[in-house]
Structures are given as structure tokens and as C-alpha cells.
Write an enzyme that holds these catalytic residues in place. Structure first.
Site, mmCIF file in Angstrom:
data_model
loop_
_atom_site.group_PDB
_atom_site.id
_atom_site.type_symbol
_atom_site.label_atom_id
_atom_site.label_comp_id
_atom_site.label_asym_id
_atom_site.label_seq_id
_atom_site.Cartn_x
_atom_site.Cartn_y
_atom_site.Cartn_z
ATOM 1 N N ARG A 127 -38.985 -13.407 -14.950
ATOM 2 C CA ARG A 127 -40.153 -13.286 -15.822
ATOM 3 C C ARG A 127 -40.358 -14.647 -16.508
ATOM 4 O O ARG A 127 -40.467 -14.748 -17.726
ATOM 5 C CB ARG A 127 -39.976 -12.152 -16.831
ATOM 6 C CG ARG A 127 -38.665 -12.156 -17.622
ATOM 7 C CD ARG A 127 -38.689 -11.067 -18.704
ATOM 8 N NE ARG A 127 -37.480 -11.030 -19.497
ATOM 9 C CZ ARG A 127 -36.437 -10.229 -19.281
ATOM 10 N NH1 ARG A 127 -36.470 -9.379 -18.256
ATOM 11 N NH2 ARG A 127 -35.384 -10.266 -20.083
ATOM 12 N N MET A 128 -40.397 -15.673 -15.676
ATOM 13 C CA MET A 128 -40.451 -17.044 -16.173
ATOM 14 C C MET A 128 -41.695 -17.302 -17.021
ATOM 15 O O MET A 128 -41.637 -17.998 -18.028
ATOM 16 C CB MET A 128 -40.410 -18.030 -15.002
ATOM 17 C CG MET A 128 -39.168 -17.924 -14.127
ATOM 18 S SD MET A 128 -37.644 -18.348 -14.985
ATOM 19 C CE MET A 128 -37.831 -20.118 -15.155
ATOM 20 N N ASN A 167 -49.877 -24.624 -6.009
ATOM 21 C CA ASN A 167 -50.186 -23.290 -6.500
ATOM 22 C C ASN A 167 -50.860 -23.427 -7.859
ATOM 23 O O ASN A 167 -50.280 -23.966 -8.803
ATOM 24 C CB ASN A 167 -48.892 -22.477 -6.603
ATOM 25 C CG ASN A 167 -49.125 -21.042 -7.025
ATOM 26 O OD1 ASN A 167 -49.453 -20.769 -8.171
ATOM 27 N ND2 ASN A 167 -48.916 -20.114 -6.106
ATOM 28 N N CYS A 196 -49.696 -13.361 -10.470
ATOM 29 C CA CYS A 196 -48.417 -13.519 -11.161
ATOM 30 C C CYS A 196 -48.147 -12.309 -12.043
ATOM 31 O O CYS A 196 -48.958 -11.983 -12.918
ATOM 32 C CB CYS A 196 -48.421 -14.784 -12.011
ATOM 33 S SG CYS A 196 -46.905 -15.009 -12.961
ATOM 34 N N GLY A 208 -36.668 -11.279 -2.882
ATOM 35 C CA GLY A 208 -35.449 -11.243 -2.085
ATOM 36 C C GLY A 208 -35.434 -10.118 -1.068
ATOM 37 O O GLY A 208 -36.462 -9.519 -0.741
#
Length: 350
Positions: A117-118, A144, A180, A264
Site C-alpha cells: 500500500r505504497m 507509468n 492503483c 505474486g
């Protein structure tokens, strides 16, 4: 035993973001040195069968680094030395952003996954744009582009345009990030009208090649609306997909309770099916992202319709040899199935 197998326990003893920064600093130090040349000799798989033509560029191989790994465009050349065929830097916003409070990145070791959750922390478009002008990478570098956190939906088109204008000179292709899951206001950007306004504004600014990055959490009708726009606006490609906020029941790691976007192995099949869904509906290159960590997984995405694939989490878990391992494996898989090139295998299962 690979060198990364020795280093990995130490790196995994550190908080995930700290380990990531340590690796970045190391990669920055080798840029332009003899070490980078040695890395390129070790990790590059040179084979014409791996080459791909997409949105006006030649990619020596189809394996790239996804956005989020090199947020600030500090290591594109070094990533090329690791054998990748391209990199996507960012997400970049018009203004610098600190992102969300720490901790904000979590390993799910038992699942070979990450939750982050950057919050799109980055140096901002002015700084990154200047940095990109000095990049001399031997492969295509995508940028991006994302929305600045405090900007509302109505102001978003101008905000995206501002970012593009600062990074335009240094990018080879541009990916519009409207998906995002870790920043406020992105959900609204995925409705058709908001997305069309952003994409049209960027096209008016001359952004090309222009791709859009979609969320795996969008309901099917919303994905179809987005793909209709891809066709109507004559975009150059689609990136499928971003991280997911969903949590598969199969997750075993304690950190699965953390909020943020999951990436992942647990999302590999979901992402591959999204690639297939997109490839069946548009006639532009698809970049497949999500759970790529092996040649077999990359090959499944290619056969499902991806011209290129990207990874991030796989690099964390498998280490710097991952591009070489995937490209070597792809070469063998192509030969086994009688394909003369990656391009011949794209969409073979459609």
C-alpha cells in the site's frame, strides 16, 4: 547454489521496503561499471526467436520489469544488464509524493506474494523527467503515469497531461495508470467517462505510444467499456493487470490480513485469464502482468494473448537471474511446440 540463495535469508530478515531500497542502492552503484558488463554477459539470453515488435518498438525479449520496482527511474540501464527486455518506471505523478505511512509493504513468504500500500511515492514528474533524459538504456523504457493524490476526478485529465509533458522526452511508451488500489480517487477514474477524458487529453498532448493499465478487480462490463475505449481511441496497447485487493482463500501467510494490493503467485491464474479476456476483444498488443516467475507461467500468458510480460514480485523471490531463467525456458518451450518465435506463440490458445 545461486548467489541470491545466499543473500536472500539476510534480505528477508529486513522489512520488505528496507530490503527493496538496499537492492536499489546496490544496483545503482554498479550502473556504468565493469560489474554491469559482467552481469549483462551472465544474464542476457541473445536469441532472435525471443524478439518482439510491439507499439513501434523492438524488444529483444518479452520479459520486462513492471512499474513499481524502479519508481524514480534510477536503474533502467542496470535492469537491462540483468537480461530484461524492457522496463516500466514509475508510477510518476505531477508532484512529488511521500506515499502512505510505513509499514506499507509486506511479504507473504508462504505464498510467494507481496501486499503493498505504497501510495505512489515518487520524486515527481519534474525530477524524474530530467532523470529520464539522461537514461541511455539499450531497451525500451516505459513510463507509468498516475494521478496526483490530492487531485480530483474533474482535474485529473490536466494532471495526467502535466505529468506526461515532463516525462515525454525520456519515455519510449506511456502507460496510463487508472487502477492503483492504494491511493485515493482511482476508483472513479475507471468509469468510462473519466477514463475517456484522461486518455483523450493525453492524446491531445501527443502521448504515444499510449497504453492503459487495467485493474483485475473491475467487473466484466467495466472491462468491456474500457476495451471499447481502447478501440475507439485507437490506443496502442493494454497492460493487464494491476494488483488486486481481493484475497484468495488459499493464502497461508499471516500478512494476508494487511490491506493493499496483492501481487505474486496467488494472482497468476487470475491475471492470465484477464490477459485472455482482453486479447479476445482488442487488436492491440497486451502486456501480461501478475504472478510471472517462471518460463512456464510467462509462456501461458503469451499463449493467452500477451505479446510481452512483466514481473516485480518474481524478482523479489527469485532474484537477479529470473530474466535469464525465463528467457532460456521460453526458448526451450517454443522449440518443443514448434514455434519459430515468441510472436508466433502469441494467442496460440485463443
Amino acid at each position: 547454489m545461486r548467489p541470491y540463495d545466499i543473500a536472500k535469508p539476510f534480505l528477508f530478515s529486513l522489512p520488505a521496503e528496507t530490503a527493496n531500497k538496499s537492492v536499489h542502492r546496490l544496483l545503482e552503484t554498479v550502473d556504468g561499471t565493469r560489474v554491469a558488463d559482467v552481469m549483462a554477459d551472465r544474464y542476457t539470453v541473445a536469441d532472435e526467436r525471443l524478439a518482439v515488435e510491439a507499439f513501434g518498438h523492438t524488444f529483444d525479449n518479452p520479459v520486462g520489469v513492471a512499474a513499481g520496482f524502479d519508481k524514480n527511474a534510477t536503474i533502467p540501464e542496470t535492469l537491462a544488464s540483468l537480461g530484461f527486455g524492457f522496463a516500466e518506471v514509475g508510477g510518476v505523478t505531477a508532484e512529488p509524493q511521500a506515499g502512505n505511512a510505513r509499514p506499507r509493504m509486506f511479504r507473504l513468504k508462504a505464498d510467494e506474494a507481496i501486499i503493498n500500500r505504497m501510495g505512489l511515492n515518487n520524486d515527481g514528474a519534474i525530477v524524474i523527467g530530467e532523470r529520464l533524459k539522461n537514461v541511455d538504456a539499450p531497451f525500451p523504457v516505459g513510463v507509468n503515469i498516475a494521478k496526483t493524490e490530492h487531485v480530483g476526478t474533474n482535474e485529473a485529465p490536466d494532471d495526467y497531461r502535466t505529468t506526461y509533458e515532463h516525462v515525454a522526452e525520456g519515455g519510449d511508451f506511456f502507460v496510463v495508470n487508472v487502477s492503483c488500489p492504494n491511493s485515493e480517487g482511482f476508483e472513479e477514474l475507471q468509469n468510462r467517462d473519466a477514463m475517456e477524458a484522461i486518455l483523450s487529453e493525453l492524446q491531445d498532448a501527443g502521448a504515444a505510444p499510449l497504453l492503459v493499465k487495467l485493474s483485475p478487480d473491475l467487473p466484466e462490463p467495466a472491462v468491456e467499456d474500457a476495451l471499447d475505449l481502447v478501440t475507439e481511441l485507437d490506443l496502442d496497447g493494454v497492460v493487464a493487470t494491476n494488483t488486486t485487493t481481493e484475497r484468495p482463500a488459499s493464502l497461508r501467510s499471516p500478512n494476508a490480513v494487511e490491506t493493499g494490493g496483492l501481487s505474486g503467485k496467488p494472482i497468476e491464474n487470475q491475471a492470465t485469464e484477464m490477459v485472455r479476456f482482453v486479447a479476445e476483444r482488442v487488436d492491440v498488443p497486451v502486456v501480461g502482468v501478475g504472478g510471472v516467475s517462471t518460463a512456464e507461467g510467462a509462456y501461458r500468458k503469451i499463449r493467452a494473448g500477451a505479446s510481452l510480460v512483466q514481473l516485480y514480485t518474481g524478482l523479489v523471490y527469485r532474484g537477479p537471474s529470473i530474466a535469464r531463467e525465463i528467457n532460456s525456458g521460453l526458448r526451450d518451450l517454443l522449440a518443443e511446440d514448434g514455434f519459430d518465435s515468441v510472436e508466433d506463440a502469441v494467442g496460440a490458445d485463443l
